[in-house]
Design an enzyme around this catalytic site. Sequence first.
Site, PDB file in Angstrom:
ATOM      1  N   HIS A   2      -1.028  -0.105   5.927  1.00 39.95           N
ATOM      2  CA  HIS A   2      -0.966   0.932   6.747  1.00 39.95           C
ATOM      3  C   HIS A   2      -0.448   1.825   7.433  1.00 39.95           C
ATOM      4  CE1 HIS A   2      -4.453  -2.692   9.353  1.00 39.95           C
ATOM      5  NE2 HIS A   2      -4.466  -2.348   7.484  1.00 39.95           N
TER       6      HIS A   2
ATOM      7  N   GLU B 104     -14.338   4.885  11.100  1.00 39.37           N
ATOM      8  CA  GLU B 104     -14.783   5.094  11.958  1.00 39.37           C
ATOM      9  C   GLU B 104     -14.464   6.874  11.149  1.00 39.37           C
ATOM     10  OE1 GLU B 104     -12.858   2.905  15.738  1.00 39.37           O
ATOM     11  OE2 GLU B 104     -11.806   5.249  15.694  1.00 39.37           O
TER      12      GLU B 104
ATOM     13  N   TYR C 145     -11.076  -9.852  10.780  1.00 38.31           N
ATOM     14  CA  TYR C 145     -11.884 -10.754   9.296  1.00 38.31           C
ATOM     15  C   TYR C 145     -11.933 -12.203   9.677  1.00 38.31           C
ATOM     16  CZ  TYR C 145      -9.334  -6.533   7.609  1.00 38.31           C
ATOM     17  OH  TYR C 145      -8.854  -5.050   6.953  1.00 38.31           O
TER      18      TYR C 145
ATOM     19  N   GLN D 296       0.481  -0.813  -0.129  1.00 40.69           N
ATOM     20  CA  GLN D 296      -0.040  -0.160  -0.493  1.00 40.69           C
ATOM     21  C   GLN D 296       0.745   1.111  -0.210  1.00 40.69           C
ATOM     22  OE1 GLN D 296      -2.110  -0.770   3.496  1.00 40.69           O
ATOM     23  NE2 GLN D 296      -3.491  -2.633   2.884  1.00 40.69           N
TER      24      GLN D 296
END
Length: 377
Positions: free
Chosen positions: A158, A250, A271, A94
């Site tokens: 992340h 959130e 998950y 990512q």
Amino acid sequence: MTTLRRITLSLSLLLSSAAFAPLMAQVTSETIQTSAGAMQVSAIVTGLDEPWSFGFLPDGKIVLTERDGRVLLVTPGTGVKNLRTPPQVDVDGQGGLLDVLVPRDFAQSRTLFFTHAKRQGRGNGTAVTKAKLNSDDTALVNHESIFEITPGSSGGRHFGSRIVEARDGTLFVTIGDRGSDDTAQDRSLHNGSVLRITKAGAAPSDNPFVNTDGVQPEIWSYGHRNPQGAALDKSGQLWITEHGARGGDEVNRIQKGGNFGWPVISYGTHYSGRSIGEGTSKPGMEQPETYWDPSIAPSGLTFYDGAELRGWSGDMFAGSLKFDYISRLDGSPLREVEQIQGDSTQRVRDVRQGPDGAIWFLSVGNGALYRMAGVGS
């Protein structure tokens, strides 16, 4: 322009899509019905490869990042440039070249700020680099790496990586937990936090933990999983959107020194379906303003303060990578009140209000930058 594969540009940011010769985007123009009326969505740039962020320069040009390391400059009526000497980035999972910030003093300083993944030994972490756009708008010069998180992470996950200029000129930078849940509660690391730094990369003296032993002084809040949206409201308050696990994405109103709970509390599950932490609340830990279940994978965030789109002033807009829409949030308590969706909204990575009062967004699924405004405007 010959080095830019598949990229096309409209002759003007305000021209209809009939002027396009698209090569990649699945849609270049469509009308979407919304609560504010019919919206015309027009592709401005197509053929993008993993676009991540964009920002508006004072002269109307647009700077845009692609995750694999390219920085593009869109010039209305002229074309797209691939800027020379972009920041050195580590493309991993990512990670790569991520957010871009055009600060308020750009007209004087010519300085841009970038967040990106940076190689750190065998791992990598989120870093901030600043560079100047040269006078003929062809290259980035005077690169300076002003900040990087504490090393020790790997796995390509992340990175967080939104950067926002606060009212006082300091910078908020969001950092993900790097795929290691418990590190978000370890304040000896930067993982899972919102940081506040100066434009030179230092920790301001009024940060909440600047005099606390064993705590990284740049930390403004912590206990975050992977914040990929960040924006100021009209009062200057910082808000973020962050990815939960399975459920529990959130929206958080960031408080100085606040612990937002991850992974001790969460509204989602792992998950595998296994429960997370100790439940949904715990004394001393902040609650989200709202959350999504199922997860929408929010990325990109803006507050609309224009007058062109009636009824939307003050509302929050967040992109959804998972369900291919733009979420409009409003009310007290805050909640999602509308899903703005069409063929153009595939994997929305970034959302911003433009200087023209329109809403602009990046679609990873279409490889395109779009402008959305009322029909006829």
